[in-house]
Design a protein around this motif. Structure first.
Motif, PDB file in Angstrom:
ATOM      1  N   UNK A  18      19.804  49.006   2.803  1.00 51.44           N
ATOM      2  CA  UNK A  18      20.169  50.406   3.127  1.00 51.44           C
ATOM      3  C   UNK A  18      21.752  50.663   2.598  1.00 51.44           C
ATOM      4  N   UNK A  19      21.889  51.989   1.932  1.00 50.29           N
ATOM      5  CA  UNK A  19      23.097  52.127   1.293  1.00 50.29           C
ATOM      6  C   UNK A  19      24.077  52.375   2.191  1.00 50.29           C
ATOM      7  N   UNK A  20      25.228  51.635   2.098  1.00 51.19           N
ATOM      8  CA  UNK A  20      26.598  51.795   2.793  1.00 51.19           C
ATOM      9  C   UNK A  20      26.309  50.683   3.677  1.00 51.19           C
ATOM     10  N   UNK A  21      25.296  50.062   3.974  1.00 59.39           N
ATOM     11  CA  UNK A  21      25.285  48.799   5.093  1.00 59.39           C
ATOM     12  C   UNK A  21      24.938  47.448   4.182  1.00 59.39           C
ATOM     13  N   UNK A  22      24.161  47.544   3.411  1.00 60.14           N
ATOM     14  CA  UNK A  22      23.972  46.281   2.632  1.00 60.14           C
ATOM     15  C   UNK A  22      22.366  45.850   3.063  1.00 60.14           C
ATOM     16  N   UNK A  23      22.181  44.491   3.120  1.00 57.81           N
ATOM     17  CA  UNK A  23      21.069  43.843   3.223  1.00 57.81           C
ATOM     18  C   UNK A  23      20.736  43.402   4.902  1.00 57.81           C
ATOM     19  N   UNK A  24      19.586  43.341   5.389  1.00 57.95           N
ATOM     20  CA  UNK A  24      19.575  42.564   6.775  1.00 57.95           C
ATOM     21  C   UNK A  24      18.167  41.974   6.680  1.00 57.95           C
ATOM     22  N   UNK A  25      18.101  40.583   7.089  1.00 53.95           N
ATOM     23  CA  UNK A  25      16.923  39.847   7.083  1.00 53.95           C
ATOM     24  C   UNK A  25      16.281  39.836   8.488  1.00 53.95           C
ATOM     25  N   UNK A  26      15.276  40.322   8.464  1.00 54.15           N
ATOM     26  CA  UNK A  26      14.413  40.303   9.724  1.00 54.15           C
ATOM     27  C   UNK A  26      13.388  39.082   9.607  1.00 54.15           C
ATOM     28  N   UNK A  27      13.675  38.126  10.750  1.00 54.64           N
ATOM     29  CA  UNK A  27      12.633  37.009  10.719  1.00 54.64           C
ATOM     30  C   UNK A  27      11.229  37.503  11.125  1.00 54.64           C
ATOM     31  N   UNK A  28      10.226  36.823  10.306  1.00 57.56           N
ATOM     32  CA  UNK A  28       8.862  37.004  10.887  1.00 57.56           C
ATOM     33  C   UNK A  28       7.989  35.795  10.927  1.00 57.56           C
ATOM     34  N   UNK A  29       6.748  35.717  10.785  1.00 60.32           N
ATOM     35  CA  UNK A  29       5.915  34.561  10.886  1.00 60.32           C
ATOM     36  C   UNK A  29       6.245  33.430   9.915  1.00 60.32           C
ATOM     37  N   UNK A  30       6.828  33.844   8.966  1.00 59.58           N
ATOM     38  CA  UNK A  30       6.967  32.792   7.738  1.00 59.58           C
ATOM     39  C   UNK A  30       8.107  31.754   8.228  1.00 59.58           C
ATOM     40  N   UNK A  31       7.576  30.522   8.407  1.00 61.51           N
ATOM     41  CA  UNK A  31       8.532  29.452   8.802  1.00 61.51           C
ATOM     42  C   UNK A  31       9.181  28.812   7.684  1.00 61.51           C
ATOM     43  N   UNK A  32      10.410  28.336   7.985  1.00 63.63           N
ATOM     44  CA  UNK A  32      11.324  27.473   6.996  1.00 63.63           C
ATOM     45  C   UNK A  32      11.876  26.627   7.609  1.00 63.63           C
ATOM     46  N   UNK A  33      12.322  25.372   6.840  1.00 59.14           N
ATOM     47  CA  UNK A  33      13.082  24.334   7.472  1.00 59.14           C
ATOM     48  C   UNK A  33      14.538  24.804   7.705  1.00 59.14           C
ATOM     49  N   UNK A  34      15.127  25.671   6.812  1.00 63.74           N
ATOM     50  CA  UNK A  34      16.423  26.406   7.173  1.00 63.74           C
ATOM     51  C   UNK A  34      16.395  27.014   8.624  1.00 63.74           C
ATOM     52  N   UNK A  35      15.620  27.886   8.740  1.00 61.35           N
ATOM     53  CA  UNK A  35      15.648  28.470  10.083  1.00 61.35           C
ATOM     54  C   UNK A  35      15.318  27.594  11.084  1.00 61.35           C
ATOM     55  N   UNK A  36      14.367  26.537  11.317  1.00 59.51           N
ATOM     56  CA  UNK A  36      14.010  25.606  12.058  1.00 59.51           C
ATOM     57  C   UNK A  36      15.218  24.906  12.562  1.00 59.51           C
ATOM     58  N   UNK A  37      15.926  24.264  11.522  1.00 56.25           N
ATOM     59  CA  UNK A  37      17.274  23.716  11.652  1.00 56.25           C
ATOM     60  C   UNK A  37      18.484  24.415  12.280  1.00 56.25           C
ATOM     61  N   UNK A  38      18.360  25.581  11.937  1.00 52.53           N
ATOM     62  CA  UNK A  38      19.571  26.607  12.295  1.00 52.53           C
ATOM     63  C   UNK A  38      19.362  26.660  13.947  1.00 52.53           C
ATOM     64  N   UNK A  39      17.840  27.052  14.344  1.00 56.38           N
ATOM     65  CA  UNK A  39      17.628  27.346  15.845  1.00 56.38           C
ATOM     66  C   UNK A  39      17.929  25.787  16.640  1.00 56.38           C
ATOM     67  N   UNK A  40      17.440  24.544  16.061  1.00 49.63           N
ATOM     68  CA  UNK A  40      17.659  23.427  16.596  1.00 49.63           C
ATOM     69  C   UNK A  40      19.052  23.170  16.851  1.00 49.63           C
ATOM     70  N   UNK A  41      20.024  23.363  15.880  1.00 51.39           N
ATOM     71  CA  UNK A  41      21.502  23.066  15.829  1.00 51.39           C
ATOM     72  C   UNK A  41      21.726  21.579  15.952  1.00 51.39           C
ATOM     73  N   UNK A  42      20.729  20.681  15.322  1.00 54.65           N
ATOM     74  CA  UNK A  42      20.937  19.336  15.136  1.00 54.65           C
ATOM     75  C   UNK A  42      20.380  19.152  13.741  1.00 54.65           C
TER      76      UNK A  42
END
Length: 223
Positions: A52-76
């Motif tokens: 969106x112009x003036x705001x930039x970019x926003x990531x919306x999590x969906x069903x697609x799983x990634x190791x990056x997101x899982x590790x981020x949520x685990x915190x370990x």
């Protein structure tokens, strides 16, 4: 780590937040054009990113799983490999134990299993975006004492406790490795071992977990 991977880390750390292209370019030391190209690669891979112009970019999590997101949520820190499709997460985990030098547990997750395996070699129906299919590869040393049947039971109990915590639903157990809800099977645990022939001891164990979380979009094939 590639530019796309670094960009995804930024989005995961700021999920559902607007991040300006200027901020991303400055943090990654790349041009705005390079930011746009990297974002296009992420959207082509199935990630949902709004702009969106003036705001930039926003990531919306969906069903697609990634190791990056899982590790981020685990915190370990944890070794996690995520795939869109595998023949079997248990098979991949066993090969990792045999072919790789694992000194810590490895978690293998796939959105689809084309040849998922259940107890006694039975087929485990594993369609896309309807379940959780994962295996944990556990490397062992000769000093480790293992009781696979107890590992199967404790895993089933841990899964049921997690389901109760997340969804407020109580699952029932059957034959140690099966999980039921309202008399319908919704999951199973499959424990397999890697044996060293010379010493007749386990050099590794694989714990497979399959859960049917939503009704499948396709009909289960008949045997």
């Amino acid at each position: 780590m590639t530019t796309v991977e670094k960009l995804f880390h930024i989005f995961v750390n700021h999920a559902d937040e607007w991040v300006s292209g200027e901020t991303i370019a400055s943090e990654l030391h790349i041009s705005r054009a390079a930011v746009w190209k990297a974002i296009n690669k992420l959207t082509e891979a199935g990630f949902m990113i709004e702009s969106q112009r003036g705001l930039g970019y926003r990531y919306i999590p969906n069903e697609k799983m990634t190791s990056t997101e899982i590790q981020h949520l685990l915190g370990v820190p944890m070794a996690i490999r995520v795939f869109d499709s595998l023949d079997s997460t248990n098979r991949y985990a066993k090969l990792a134990l045999i072919d790789e030098t694992l000194n810590a547990p490895l978690v293998v997750i796939s959105n689809i299993q084309t040849h998922g395996v259940g107890h006694l070699g039975r087929s485990f129906f594993s369609p896309s975006q309807t379940g959780l299919y994962l295996s944990i590869a556990l490397p062992l040393t000769f000093q480790d004492t293992v009781k696979p049947h107890l590992l199967t039971i404790s895993t089933a109990v841990a899964v049921a406790k997690s389901i109760r915590t997340l969804f407020g639903v109580d699952l029932q157990y059957q034959w140690l490795n099966n999980l039921y809800l309202n008399q319908q099977k919704v999951g199973g645990i499959l424990t397999e071992g890697i044996m060293t022939l010379e010493s007749q001891t386990f050099s590794g164990l694989v714990v497979g977990i399959g859960l049917n979380l939503t009704p499948p979009h396709t009909t289960q094939p008949q045997p």
